[in-house]
Design an enzyme around this catalytic site. Structure first.
Site, PDB file in Angstrom:
ATOM      1  N   HIS A 169       0.857  -1.197   0.000  1.00 14.64           N
ATOM      2  CA  HIS A 169       0.000   0.000   0.000  1.00 14.64           C
ATOM      3  C   HIS A 169       0.890   1.242   0.000  1.00 14.64           C
ATOM      4  O   HIS A 169       1.975   1.228   0.599  1.00 14.64           O
ATOM      5  CB  HIS A 169      -0.909  -0.016   1.227  1.00 14.64           C
ATOM      6  CG  HIS A 169      -1.972   1.041   1.158  1.00 14.64           C
ATOM      7  ND1 HIS A 169      -1.719   2.340   1.486  1.00 14.64           N
ATOM      8  CD2 HIS A 169      -3.262   0.979   0.751  1.00 14.64           C
ATOM      9  CE1 HIS A 169      -2.834   3.045   1.297  1.00 14.64           C
ATOM     10  NE2 HIS A 169      -3.776   2.246   0.849  1.00 14.64           N
ATOM     11  N   GLU A 226      -3.828   2.407  -7.122  1.00 18.18           N
ATOM     12  CA  GLU A 226      -4.172   3.438  -6.154  1.00 18.18           C
ATOM     13  C   GLU A 226      -3.209   4.615  -6.331  1.00 18.18           C
ATOM     14  O   GLU A 226      -2.127   4.625  -5.706  1.00 18.18           O
ATOM     15  CB  GLU A 226      -4.057   2.896  -4.730  1.00 18.18           C
ATOM     16  CG  GLU A 226      -5.011   1.767  -4.430  1.00 18.18           C
ATOM     17  CD  GLU A 226      -5.389   1.711  -2.961  1.00 18.18           C
ATOM     18  OE1 GLU A 226      -6.587   1.648  -2.674  1.00 18.18           O
ATOM     19  OE2 GLU A 226      -4.492   1.756  -2.102  1.00 18.18           O
TER      20      GLU A 226
HETATM   21  P1  13P Z   1      -9.376   6.498   0.549  1.00 20.29           P
HETATM   22  O1  13P Z   1     -10.615   5.759   0.073  1.00 20.29           O
HETATM   23  O2  13P Z   1      -9.503   7.063   1.914  1.00 20.29           O
HETATM   24  O3  13P Z   1      -8.929   7.494  -0.479  1.00 20.29           O
HETATM   25  O4  13P Z   1      -8.206   5.408   0.656  1.00 20.29           O
HETATM   26  C1  13P Z   1      -8.001   4.541  -0.400  1.00 20.29           C
HETATM   27  C2  13P Z   1      -7.053   3.507   0.029  1.00 20.29           C
HETATM   28  O5  13P Z   1      -5.920   3.808   0.382  1.00 20.29           O
HETATM   29  C3  13P Z   1      -7.515   2.109   0.037  1.00 20.29           C
HETATM   30  O6  13P Z   1      -6.479   1.217   0.244  1.00 20.29           O
END
Ligand code: 13P
Length: 247
Positions: free
Chosen positions: A95, A166
């Site tokens: 992540h 992401e």
């Molecule tokens: P948010 O939905 O708070 O932007 O976070 C996304 C995330 O990091 C999911 O792993």
């Protein structure tokens, strides 16, 4: 079938995690449609409690991070094998908060992917570029590097790994990646993945997903699901997401 995964990060303690998991399990029991694959990613401290709550339901549980060795002298670490024994189906790996706050490198991420696969856990491999990289035309460069390190030489079957795109600039900012842009990037990632495996690899999107925009992403053929952070940590917003996603 689409994935809807809730990453609770370090937002919810044990009591809150158990309470929200109970609410979600109850919500999903009332809904007949079975077009989403659901999973919760609570703090490690609440992991076994949340697994107990979800037992017998259609809601799976995963870890947010793991160590790359099965056991040993690693103070503070929890191995993929331990998560598996405790009931984990999935593991978030790499992540952006792990990469940028805790200094995880591509090589660390790869070791964790291998550990998950050895333990029988599906790793959700997070990749994403920073705002600066995006603005300087380095998005593909960054993603290519992360993908190569994560996937080169992997021997996996269909759906044994998941990629989560992401973008760092979209996480927790309210500045979600536009659906058309997401569609393009996901198409490109799917194409890149063909260099490493012929297996099916679901590609999720994450970054400021909420009840208002969830449908735009789930409507895209290139988006196989969503990894939701902030909006998944409250009963009201998660219920709204479920409704919008027509669970
Ligand atoms: P948010 O939905 O708070 O932007 O976070 C996304 C995330 O990091 C999911 O792993």
């Amino acid at each position: 079938m689409k994935y809807l995964f809730a990453n609770w990060k370090m937002y919810l303690g044990v009591k809150e995690s158990v309470a929200l998991a109970k609410t979600i399990v109850a919500m999903t029991r009332k809904i007949q449609k079975n077009n989403l694959r659901l999973a919760l990613f609570p703090t490690s401290l609440a992991f076994t409690d949340v697994v107990s709550v979800c037992k017998g339901s259609r809601v799976a549980v995963g870890g947010q991070n793991c160590a790359w060795t099965p056991a040993g002298a690693y103070t503070g670490a929890v191995s993929a094998q331990m998560f598996r024994d405790a009931g984990a189906a999935y593991m978030i790996v790499g992540h952006s908060e792990r990469r940028h706050i805790f200094g995880e490198r591509d090589s660390d991420v790869r070791k964790k992917i291998d550990a998950c696969l050895s333990a029988g856990i599906i790793p959700i491999i997070c990749i994403g570029e920073t705002r600066e990289e995006r603005e300087n035309g380095k998005r593909q460069y960054r993603l290519k590097k992360q993908l190569m390190s994560a996937c080169q030489g992997l021997d996996v079957k269909d759906n044994e790994i998941i990629i989560a795109y992401e973008p760092v600039w979209a996480i927790g900012t309210g500045d979600a990646c536009a659906p058309a842009d997401t569609d393009d990037v996901h198409g490109w990632i799917a194409h890149e993945l063909r260099s490493y495996t012929s297996a099916q690899v679901p590609i999720l999107y994450g970054g400021s997903v909420d009840a208002e925009n969830v449908h735009n992403y789930l409507a895209l053929g290139t988006v196989h699901g969503l990894l939701v952070g902030t909006a998944s940590t409250k009963k009201e917003s998660l219920a709204a997401i479920f409704r919008a996603a027509r669970v």
